[in-house]
Design a protein around this motif. Structure first.
Motif, PDB file in Angstrom:
ATOM      1  N   GLU A   1     -16.099   5.716 -37.371  1.00 35.46           N
ATOM      2  CA  GLU A   1     -16.168   5.605 -35.912  1.00 35.46           C
ATOM      3  C   GLU A   1     -14.804   5.768 -35.252  1.00 35.46           C
ATOM      4  OE1 GLU A   1     -18.962   5.777 -34.160  1.00 35.46           O
ATOM      5  OE2 GLU A   1     -19.896   5.959 -36.131  1.00 35.46           O
ATOM      6  N   THR A   2     -13.750   5.449 -35.988  1.00 35.76           N
ATOM      7  CA  THR A   2     -12.401   5.622 -35.451  1.00 35.76           C
ATOM      8  C   THR A   2     -11.967   7.083 -35.503  1.00 35.76           C
ATOM      9  OG1 THR A   2     -11.827   3.399 -36.147  1.00 35.76           O
ATOM     10  CG2 THR A   2     -10.001   4.889 -35.685  1.00 35.76           C
ATOM     11  N   LEU A   3     -12.356   7.792 -36.539  1.00 33.52           N
ATOM     12  CA  LEU A   3     -11.951   9.190 -36.691  1.00 33.52           C
ATOM     13  C   LEU A   3     -12.817  10.156 -35.884  1.00 33.52           C
ATOM     14  CD1 LEU A   3     -11.153   9.354 -40.506  1.00 33.52           C
ATOM     15  CD2 LEU A   3      -9.565   9.064 -38.597  1.00 33.52           C
ATOM     16  N   ARG A   4     -14.066   9.799 -35.641  1.00 36.07           N
ATOM     17  CA  ARG A   4     -14.991  10.714 -34.962  1.00 36.07           C
ATOM     18  C   ARG A   4     -14.486  11.222 -33.602  1.00 36.07           C
ATOM     19  NH1 ARG A   4     -20.739  10.688 -36.059  1.00 36.07           N
ATOM     20  NH2 ARG A   4     -20.189   8.784 -37.114  1.00 36.07           N
ATOM     21  N   PRO A   5     -13.946  10.377 -32.722  1.00 34.87           N
ATOM     22  CA  PRO A   5     -13.514  10.886 -31.410  1.00 34.87           C
ATOM     23  C   PRO A   5     -12.371  11.895 -31.470  1.00 34.87           C
ATOM     24  CG  PRO A   5     -13.717   8.504 -31.346  1.00 34.87           C
ATOM     25  CD  PRO A   5     -13.850   8.920 -32.781  1.00 34.87           C
ATOM     26  N   VAL A   6     -11.631  11.929 -32.565  1.00 33.50           N
ATOM     27  CA  VAL A   6     -10.499  12.851 -32.654  1.00 33.50           C
ATOM     28  C   VAL A   6     -10.755  13.979 -33.661  1.00 33.50           C
ATOM     29  CG1 VAL A   6      -8.802  11.139 -31.902  1.00 33.50           C
ATOM     30  CG2 VAL A   6      -9.304  11.394 -34.343  1.00 33.50           C
ATOM     31  N   ALA A   7     -12.011  14.160 -34.022  1.00 39.42           N
ATOM     32  CA  ALA A   7     -12.352  15.160 -35.033  1.00 39.42           C
ATOM     33  C   ALA A   7     -11.928  16.571 -34.634  1.00 39.42           C
ATOM     34  CB  ALA A   7     -13.855  15.117 -35.329  1.00 39.42           C
ATOM     35  N   ASP A   8     -11.876  16.877 -33.364  1.00 43.27           N
ATOM     36  CA  ASP A   8     -11.478  18.213 -32.911  1.00 43.27           C
ATOM     37  C   ASP A   8      -9.978  18.392 -32.769  1.00 43.27           C
ATOM     38  OD1 ASP A   8     -13.946  19.400 -32.848  1.00 43.27           O
ATOM     39  OD2 ASP A   8     -14.329  18.886 -30.762  1.00 43.27           O
ATOM     40  N   LEU A   9      -9.233  17.310 -32.845  1.00 44.22           N
ATOM     41  CA  LEU A   9      -7.783  17.410 -32.718  1.00 44.22           C
ATOM     42  C   LEU A   9      -7.184  17.895 -34.040  1.00 44.22           C
ATOM     43  CD1 LEU A   9      -6.904  14.110 -30.830  1.00 44.22           C
ATOM     44  CD2 LEU A   9      -7.182  16.389 -29.891  1.00 44.22           C
ATOM     45  N   PRO A  10      -6.058  18.571 -33.972  1.00 45.27           N
ATOM     46  CA  PRO A  10      -5.418  19.045 -35.205  1.00 45.27           C
ATOM     47  C   PRO A  10      -4.639  17.922 -35.900  1.00 45.27           C
ATOM     48  CG  PRO A  10      -4.158  19.760 -33.304  1.00 45.27           C
ATOM     49  CD  PRO A  10      -5.388  19.067 -32.773  1.00 45.27           C
ATOM     50  N   LEU A  11      -5.328  16.845 -36.217  1.00 51.34           N
ATOM     51  CA  LEU A  11      -4.680  15.684 -36.838  1.00 51.34           C
ATOM     52  C   LEU A  11      -4.900  15.589 -38.343  1.00 51.34           C
ATOM     53  CD1 LEU A  11      -5.372  12.683 -34.410  1.00 51.34           C
ATOM     54  CD2 LEU A  11      -3.189  13.780 -34.881  1.00 51.34           C
ATOM     55  N   SER A  12      -5.813  16.370 -38.884  1.00 49.96           N
ATOM     56  CA  SER A  12      -6.195  16.209 -40.289  1.00 49.96           C
ATOM     57  C   SER A  12      -5.008  16.226 -41.236  1.00 49.96           C
ATOM     58  CB  SER A  12      -7.187  17.297 -40.706  1.00 49.96           C
ATOM     59  OG  SER A  12      -8.377  17.149 -40.011  1.00 49.96           O
ATOM     60  N   SER A  13      -4.129  17.197 -41.093  1.00 52.74           N
ATOM     61  CA  SER A  13      -2.992  17.268 -42.009  1.00 52.74           C
ATOM     62  C   SER A  13      -2.077  16.055 -41.826  1.00 52.74           C
ATOM     63  CB  SER A  13      -2.218  18.565 -41.814  1.00 52.74           C
ATOM     64  OG  SER A  13      -1.669  18.633 -40.510  1.00 52.74           O
ATOM     65  N   HIS A  14      -1.938  15.582 -40.592  1.00 43.34           N
ATOM     66  CA  HIS A  14      -1.119  14.392 -40.345  1.00 43.34           C
ATOM     67  C   HIS A  14      -1.761  13.152 -40.969  1.00 43.34           C
ATOM     68  CE1 HIS A  14       1.661  16.466 -37.756  1.00 43.34           C
ATOM     69  NE2 HIS A  14       0.697  16.823 -36.924  1.00 43.34           N
ATOM     70  N   LEU A  15      -3.081  13.037 -40.860  1.00 44.82           N
ATOM     71  CA  LEU A  15      -3.770  11.880 -41.434  1.00 44.82           C
ATOM     72  C   LEU A  15      -3.547  11.821 -42.941  1.00 44.82           C
ATOM     73  CD1 LEU A  15      -7.180  12.102 -39.537  1.00 44.82           C
ATOM     74  CD2 LEU A  15      -5.334  10.490 -39.100  1.00 44.82           C
ATOM     75  N   ILE A  16      -3.663  12.973 -43.593  1.00 44.50           N
ATOM     76  CA  ILE A  16      -3.497  13.017 -45.045  1.00 44.50           C
ATOM     77  C   ILE A  16      -2.047  12.764 -45.432  1.00 44.50           C
ATOM     78  CG2 ILE A  16      -3.763  14.428 -47.120  1.00 44.50           C
ATOM     79  CD1 ILE A  16      -6.408  13.475 -45.628  1.00 44.50           C
ATOM     80  N   GLU A  17      -1.112  13.424 -44.754  1.00 45.47           N
ATOM     81  CA  GLU A  17       0.294  13.215 -45.076  1.00 45.47           C
ATOM     82  C   GLU A  17       0.696  11.755 -44.848  1.00 45.47           C
ATOM     83  OE1 GLU A  17       4.795  14.766 -43.977  1.00 45.47           O
ATOM     84  OE2 GLU A  17       3.084  15.711 -42.981  1.00 45.47           O
ATOM     85  N   LEU A  18       0.244  11.185 -43.762  1.00 43.38           N
ATOM     86  CA  LEU A  18       0.548   9.778 -43.477  1.00 43.38           C
ATOM     87  C   LEU A  18      -0.020   8.882 -44.574  1.00 43.38           C
ATOM     88  CD1 LEU A  18       1.491   7.378 -41.776  1.00 43.38           C
ATOM     89  CD2 LEU A  18      -0.590   7.628 -40.424  1.00 43.38           C
ATOM     90  N   SER A  19      -1.252   9.119 -44.977  1.00 39.69           N
ATOM     91  CA  SER A  19      -1.860   8.277 -46.010  1.00 39.69           C
ATOM     92  C   SER A  19      -1.094   8.391 -47.330  1.00 39.69           C
ATOM     93  CB  SER A  19      -3.336   8.628 -46.188  1.00 39.69           C
ATOM     94  OG  SER A  19      -3.503   9.933 -46.699  1.00 39.69           O
ATOM     95  N   GLU A  20      -0.615   9.583 -47.651  1.00 41.01           N
ATOM     96  CA  GLU A  20       0.164   9.759 -48.878  1.00 41.01           C
ATOM     97  C   GLU A  20       1.508   9.027 -48.796  1.00 41.01           C
ATOM     98  OE1 GLU A  20       0.196  14.032 -48.993  1.00 41.01           O
ATOM     99  OE2 GLU A  20      -1.684  14.114 -50.133  1.00 41.01           O
ATOM    100  N   ARG A  21       2.125   9.079 -47.634  1.00 46.35           N
ATOM    101  CA  ARG A  21       3.408   8.371 -47.457  1.00 46.35           C
ATOM    102  C   ARG A  21       3.229   6.859 -47.531  1.00 46.35           C
ATOM    103  NH1 ARG A  21       7.163  11.240 -42.971  1.00 46.35           N
ATOM    104  NH2 ARG A  21       8.035   9.138 -43.022  1.00 46.35           N
ATOM    105  N   VAL A  22       2.132   6.357 -46.992  1.00 46.03           N
ATOM    106  CA  VAL A  22       1.868   4.917 -47.067  1.00 46.03           C
ATOM    107  C   VAL A  22       1.631   4.510 -48.526  1.00 46.03           C
ATOM    108  CG1 VAL A  22       0.235   3.084 -46.441  1.00 46.03           C
ATOM    109  CG2 VAL A  22       1.042   4.695 -44.702  1.00 46.03           C
ATOM    110  N   ALA A  23       0.900   5.322 -49.265  1.00 43.55           N
ATOM    111  CA  ALA A  23       0.649   5.014 -50.673  1.00 43.55           C
ATOM    112  C   ALA A  23       1.957   4.910 -51.458  1.00 43.55           C
ATOM    113  CB  ALA A  23      -0.250   6.080 -51.293  1.00 43.55           C
ATOM    114  N   ALA A  24       2.910   5.755 -51.132  1.00 46.28           N
ATOM    115  CA  ALA A  24       4.188   5.764 -51.846  1.00 46.28           C
ATOM    116  C   ALA A  24       5.204   4.775 -51.276  1.00 46.28           C
ATOM    117  CB  ALA A  24       4.772   7.171 -51.821  1.00 46.28           C
TER     118      ALA A  24
END
Length: 148
Positions: free
Chosen positions: A88-111
């Motif tokens: 429900e949090t991601l759905r409203p921004v599904a059309d924004l070009p955020l996907s690569s940022h979401l993944i990169e951010l998640s990888e940086r948080v993991a590390a």
């Protein structure tokens, strides 16, 4: 049912909410990875804020607001219905070009805490999947043209 769709479309296209929705999507992607190993570290929260600031992804939203947003979402993601919260949090921004940022951010948080836990890897895989399959929001102009 059309009232719900109309209010959702208005919320998505409302400029004052755009940055907030993008920030929440970014923060939840980091929070999801942070809670995956059951140890939320302050360094993980700091990495989320640093990432957002470095890329200018949430202008006008203060660091203390991002920090409290992270804490609230991390707590919420410990509940059994965490997947619904993420969707429900991601759905409203599904059309924004955020996907690569979401993944990169998640990888940086993991590390960020220098220990990539297998559950953090699973959380990143979940985010990748969600960014591919979430239904896209319909642009207001396109839905109006389709009704004609």
């Amino acid at each position: 049912m059309s009232d719900v769709n109309t209010s959702t479309l208005i919320e998505i296209t409302e400029p004052s909410r755009f940055n907030e929705q993008a920030a929440v999507a970014l923060v939840i992607s980091g929070a999801l990875v942070a809670v995956a190993d059951r140890r939320v570290s302050p360094v993980e929260r700091d990495e989320v804020i640093r990432f957002i600031r470095e890329r200018g992804l949430a202008p006008g939203i203060a660091d203390d607001r991002l920090s409290s947003m992270f804490d609230e979402l991390a707590e919420r993601l410990e509940e059994p219905d965490f997947a619904n919260v993420v969707i429900e949090t991601l759905r409203p921004v599904a059309d924004l070009p955020l996907s690569s940022h979401l993944i990169e951010l998640s990888e940086r948080v993991a590390a960020a805490d220098e220990d990539v836990h297998p559950h953090e890897v699973q959380a990143i895989k979940l985010l990748r999947l969600l960014t591919l399959v979430l239904p896209r929001a319909k642009p207001v102009g396109a839905s109006a043209a389709a009704k004609r």
